[in-house]
Design an enzyme around this catalytic site. Structure first.
Site, mmCIF file in Angstrom:
data_model
loop_
_atom_site.group_PDB
_atom_site.id
_atom_site.type_symbol
_atom_site.label_atom_id
_atom_site.label_comp_id
_atom_site.label_asym_id
_atom_site.label_seq_id
_atom_site.Cartn_x
_atom_site.Cartn_y
_atom_site.Cartn_z
ATOM 1 N N ARG A 60 0.694 -1.287 -0.035
ATOM 2 C CA ARG A 60 0.153 0.109 -0.097
ATOM 3 C C ARG A 60 0.822 1.430 -0.038
ATOM 4 N NH1 ARG A 60 -2.724 1.240 4.588
ATOM 5 N NH2 ARG A 60 -3.916 2.617 3.451
ATOM 6 N N LYS A 119 3.098 -7.396 12.377
ATOM 7 C CA LYS A 119 2.473 -7.518 10.966
ATOM 8 C C LYS A 119 2.583 -9.046 10.205
ATOM 9 C CE LYS A 119 1.739 -5.318 6.417
ATOM 10 N NZ LYS A 119 1.567 -4.124 5.716
ATOM 11 N N ARG A 247 -0.778 4.340 13.064
ATOM 12 C CA ARG A 247 0.381 3.460 13.983
ATOM 13 C C ARG A 247 0.046 3.707 15.382
ATOM 14 N NH1 ARG A 247 5.281 4.337 15.679
ATOM 15 N NH2 ARG A 247 5.964 6.437 15.086
HETATM 16 C C1 BTN Z 1 0.579 -4.051 2.443
HETATM 17 O O1 BTN Z 1 0.618 -4.432 3.369
HETATM 18 O O2 BTN Z 1 1.118 -2.802 2.048
HETATM 19 C C2 BTN Z 1 0.165 -4.748 1.071
HETATM 20 C C3 BTN Z 1 0.749 -5.793 0.675
HETATM 21 C C4 BTN Z 1 0.190 -6.400 -0.524
HETATM 22 C C5 BTN Z 1 1.214 -7.776 -0.892
HETATM 23 C C6 BTN Z 1 0.579 -8.437 -1.925
HETATM 24 S S1 BTN Z 1 1.965 -9.702 -2.263
HETATM 25 C C7 BTN Z 1 0.853 -10.632 -3.810
HETATM 26 C C8 BTN Z 1 0.282 -9.097 -4.308
HETATM 27 N N1 BTN Z 1 1.193 -8.754 -5.419
HETATM 28 C C9 BTN Z 1 1.786 -7.441 -4.950
HETATM 29 O O3 BTN Z 1 2.575 -7.001 -5.550
HETATM 30 N N2 BTN Z 1 1.370 -6.991 -3.745
HETATM 31 C C10 BTN Z 1 0.153 -7.941 -3.302
#
Ligand code: BTN
Length: 255
Positions: A60, A119, A247
């Site tokens: 994100r 996390k 946070r």
């Molecule tokens: C976050 O917490 O910031 C979101 C993480 C999301 C990761 C997943 S892994 C599969 C899919 N492909 C990506 O490039 N991102 C999501």
């Protein structure tokens, strides 16, 4: 080598999503990016794309998503999707994943999977519109086995800490049917029916937090559209998930 129960997943999901297919790729930049490319080329069929390794995983707010091949589950589910209201979708997805994997997994608004203040996984939701049809791409990354903190202040949590036998394949098989059912229900009913269930897993409720856009206050839980209610010195504010990260204050920090 990971064993992927692709056929079992297909058997459970295809009655809910006609035309559903499962693909496992040894390596790709990012499963979400791949769906965006496919959407631009006009492909919007319901598909589960699993990557054994991502070379440019995205998180994100433009952050990178690091994952180690073999120690994590990285996948995206893309499907045609036209809800009346998209708000709260990321919370609904987090809830479906948490509830299907373990009773002790918490949710840190808007959609991080948390365990013991660390996390465990993250969710990146993107939408694409092709030829007037809208598609959603739900990207999920879950740490399966522990890995070093790699510059993070707290080492991430891993699913095997709660479910010792978990593998990327068994976790995926367990979560997919509930994820798909949740998406189908969400399209009709939105987030409101899930508000109470979310509250049971809300790890921020009642905590002092600060946000990336400079607010601080005590959280009052989430509202019926999934907005985070924050009691600040200037009154109550509702935060919407696209814009901010939140946070909790560390024990040695002062609100
Ligand atoms: C976050 O917490 O910031 C979101 C993480 C999301 C990761 C997943 S892994 C599969 C899919 N492909 C990506 O490039 N991102 C999501």
């Amino acid at each position: 080598m990971e064993h992927w129960p692709a056929e079992s997943i297909w058997e459970q999901v295809s009655p809910l999503l006609p035309g559903f297919t499962v693909e496992v790729l040894p390596e790709i930049d990012s499963t979400n990016t791949e769906f965006m490319r496919r959407a631009r080329a006009g492909h919007t069929e319901p598909t589960l794309l699993v990557a054994e390794r991502q070379t440019a995983g995205r998180g994100r707010l433009g952050r990178p998503w690091q994952s180690a091949a073999g120690d994590s589950l990285t996948f995206s589910l893309g499907l045609p999707f036209s809800p009346k209201d998209w708000s709260g979708l990321s919370l609904a997805v987090g809830l479906a994943v948490a509830e299907s994997l373990h009773p002790d997994i918490g949710l840190k608004w808007p959609n991080d999977l948390w365990w013991q203040d660390r996390k465990l996984g993250g969710i990146l939701i993107e939408a694409a519109t092709t030829g007037g049809r809208s598609q959603v791409v739900i990207g999920i990354g879950i740490n399966i086995r522990p890995r070093p903190a790699e510059g993070l202040s707290t080492p991430p949590a891993a699913l095997t800490e709660l479910w010792p036998d978990a593998t990327a394949g068994t976790a995926l098989l367990r979560l997919m049917p509930m994820l798909v059912r949740t998406l189908i229900d969400f399209e009709q009913q939105g987030f409101a029916p899930l508000q109470v269930r979310y509250a049971h897993r809300d790890v921020l409720r009642g905590r002092e937090v600060h946000t990336s856009d400079g607010l601080s206050g005590r959280t009052l839980g989430v509202g019926p559209t999934g907005a985070l209610r924050l009691q600040t010195n200037q009154g109550e504010r509702a935060l919407h998930s696209n814009e901010v990260s939140v946070r909790p204050f560390e024990p040695n920090e002062h609100p």
